[in-house]
Enzyme design. Structure first.
Site, PDB file in Angstrom:
ATOM      1  CG  ASN A 107      -1.708   1.251   1.377  1.00 19.05           C
ATOM      2  OD1 ASN A 107      -1.764   2.076   0.460  1.00 19.05           O
ATOM      3  ND2 ASN A 107      -2.344   1.427   2.535  1.00 19.05           N
ATOM      4  CD1 TRP A 108       3.862   1.192  -2.408  1.00 20.49           C
ATOM      5  CD2 TRP A 108       3.774   1.930  -4.520  1.00 20.49           C
ATOM      6  NE1 TRP A 108       4.724   0.420  -3.155  1.00 20.49           N
ATOM      7  CE2 TRP A 108       4.687   0.847  -4.453  1.00 20.49           C
ATOM      8  CE3 TRP A 108       3.552   2.542  -5.755  1.00 20.49           C
ATOM      9  CZ2 TRP A 108       5.378   0.382  -5.575  1.00 20.49           C
ATOM     10  CZ3 TRP A 108       4.241   2.083  -6.863  1.00 20.49           C
ATOM     11  CH2 TRP A 108       5.139   1.017  -6.783  1.00 20.49           C
ATOM     12  CE  LYS A 109      -0.078   3.273   4.738  1.00 19.98           C
ATOM     13  NZ  LYS A 109       0.036   3.364   6.192  1.00 19.98           N
ATOM     14  CD  GLU A 122      -2.862   5.560   6.688  1.00 20.40           C
ATOM     15  OE1 GLU A 122      -2.846   5.557   5.450  1.00 20.40           O
ATOM     16  OE2 GLU A 122      -1.956   5.038   7.383  1.00 20.40           O
ATOM     17  N   GLY A 175       3.123  -1.179   4.202  1.00 20.84           N
ATOM     18  CA  GLY A 175       3.147   0.245   3.867  1.00 20.84           C
ATOM     19  C   GLY A 175       4.558   0.676   3.492  1.00 20.84           C
ATOM     20  N   GLY A 176       5.214   1.373   4.423  1.00 26.74           N
ATOM     21  CA  GLY A 176       6.539   1.956   4.162  1.00 26.74           C
ATOM     22  C   GLY A 176       7.537   1.005   3.514  1.00 26.74           C
ATOM     23  N   GLY A 180       2.610   2.417  10.755  1.00 28.53           N
ATOM     24  CA  GLY A 180       3.529   3.548  10.616  1.00 28.53           C
ATOM     25  C   GLY A 180       4.241   3.924  11.904  1.00 28.53           C
ATOM     26  CG  HIS A 230      -5.655   1.878   5.199  1.00 33.42           C
ATOM     27  ND1 HIS A 230      -5.202   2.866   6.054  1.00 33.42           N
ATOM     28  CD2 HIS A 230      -4.646   0.994   5.070  1.00 33.42           C
ATOM     29  CE1 HIS A 230      -3.958   2.581   6.399  1.00 33.42           C
ATOM     30  NE2 HIS A 230      -3.596   1.460   5.816  1.00 33.42           N
ATOM     31  CB  SER A 257       5.478  -1.593  11.901  1.00 37.76           C
ATOM     32  OG  SER A 257       5.047  -0.273  12.171  1.00 37.76           O
ATOM     33  CD  GLU A 267      -3.214  -2.517   7.193  1.00 39.14           C
ATOM     34  OE1 GLU A 267      -2.074  -2.726   6.748  1.00 39.14           O
ATOM     35  OE2 GLU A 267      -3.888  -1.533   6.884  1.00 39.14           O
TER      36      GLU A 267
HETATM   37  P1  13P Z   1       3.273   0.500   7.580  1.00 39.00           P
HETATM   38  O1  13P Z   1       3.768  -0.818   7.038  1.00 39.00           O
HETATM   39  O2  13P Z   1       4.026   1.675   7.018  1.00 39.00           O
HETATM   40  O3  13P Z   1       3.159   0.483   9.059  1.00 39.00           O
HETATM   41  O4  13P Z   1       1.767   0.686   7.016  1.00 39.00           O
HETATM   42  C1  13P Z   1       0.871  -0.357   7.143  1.00 39.00           C
HETATM   43  C2  13P Z   1      -0.333  -0.054   6.356  1.00 39.00           C
HETATM   44  O5  13P Z   1      -1.075   0.847   6.685  1.00 39.00           O
HETATM   45  C3  13P Z   1      -0.605  -0.863   5.162  1.00 39.00           C
HETATM   46  O6  13P Z   1      -1.884  -0.647   4.682  1.00 39.00           O
END
Ligand code: 13P
Length: 248
Positions: free
Chosen positions: A9-11, A94, A228-229, A168, A92, A207, A162
């Site tokens: 997930n590249w946000k 967010e 994510g990251g 994050g 998600h 994470s 999640e």
């Molecule tokens: P991180 O891996 O950066 O914690 O993000 C997780 C995420 O929100 C994937 O959708």
């Protein structure tokens, strides 16, 4: 169908240059890994870069539940199909917490995605204060029921657990905490639609990085990751994928 998945997930990250590099560099790194499905969720405006290639399955990070209409700034499931998407993230944390998407909206999105033959990855997870006050299972149960009760075939849905406190933050759920939640999720799915829970992929997110992949993937009910990251760089995502096959 239950399968192993490593999704990125590249946000609101990357640009056209970094994405072109990723599309070139990632497939050879995972060419020998065939029992994992890799899926990338780029920002909407870069979906066309994925449409121009055929190696990496992809999807969108969000969608609207209506087919069309006067909804400035929104994108429908049909439009995503038009761009070759097969998947869409729904719910998600967010979207839930920053953009205030409600359980009613998320249910409509899931149904609209399925109607247009997109596979929804439905994200659920508790906040830290909910975990501390012993409400984790209650929260997961209502998120699952709110989103999925009207779905006719649950095997067409993927779940991503999640925990909000792990997203994050660098603080991953321990394998035991994640597995406990995944077992609970599977048992809830079983009560929503008996007989299917073993066929549904349940991913962990929060994470995830190469350093914690091996321990997490050993857990019986963790079928892969929503990253994510650590998904932004091809080498890191490929490493997560490689550890996921080696250790399962
Ligand atoms: P991180 O891996 O950066 O914690 O993000 C997780 C995420 O929100 C994937 O959708």
């Amino acid at each position: 169908m239950r399968k192993k998945i490593v999704a990125g997930n590249w946000k609101m990250f990357q640009n056209s240059f970094s994405i072109k590099d990723f599309i070139e560099d990632f497939p050879p790194l995972v060419a020998d890994i065939d029992d994992i499905e890799h899926i990338i969720f780029p920002p909407f405006v870069y979906l066309n870069l994925f449409q121009a290639q055929n190696k990496i399955p992809y999807g969108a990070q969000n969608m609207h539940f209506e087919e069309r209409g006067a909804f400035t700034g929104e994108i429908s499931a049909g439009m995503l199909r038009d761009l070759g998407c097969k998947f869409v993230l729904i719910g998600h944390s967010e979207r839930r917490h920053i953009f205030k998407e409600t359980p009613e909206m998320l249910e409509k999105k899931i149904l609209a995605a399925l109607q247009d033959e997109l596979t929804p990855i439905y994200c659920i997870g508790e906040k830290i204060e909910e975990r501390r006050s012993g409400k984790t299972f209650e929260v997961l149960s209502s998120q699952l029921r709110d989103g999925l009760s009207e779905v006719r075939d649950l095997t067409k849905v993927i779940i991503a657990y999640e925990p909000v406190w792990a997203i994050g933050t660098g603080e991953t759920a321990t394998p035991e905490i994640a597995e406990e939640a995944h077992v609970f999720i599977r048992s809830e799915l079983e009560t929503i639609m008996p007989g299917i829970s073993e066929d549904i992929s349940v991913l962990y997110g929060g994470s995830v990085k190469p350093e914690n992949t091996k321990e997490l993937i050993k857990m019986k009910n963790i079928d892969g990751f929503l990253v994510g990251g650590a998904s932004l760089k091809p080498e890191t995502l490929a490493q997560i994928s490689r550890f996921s096959v080696e250790e399962k």
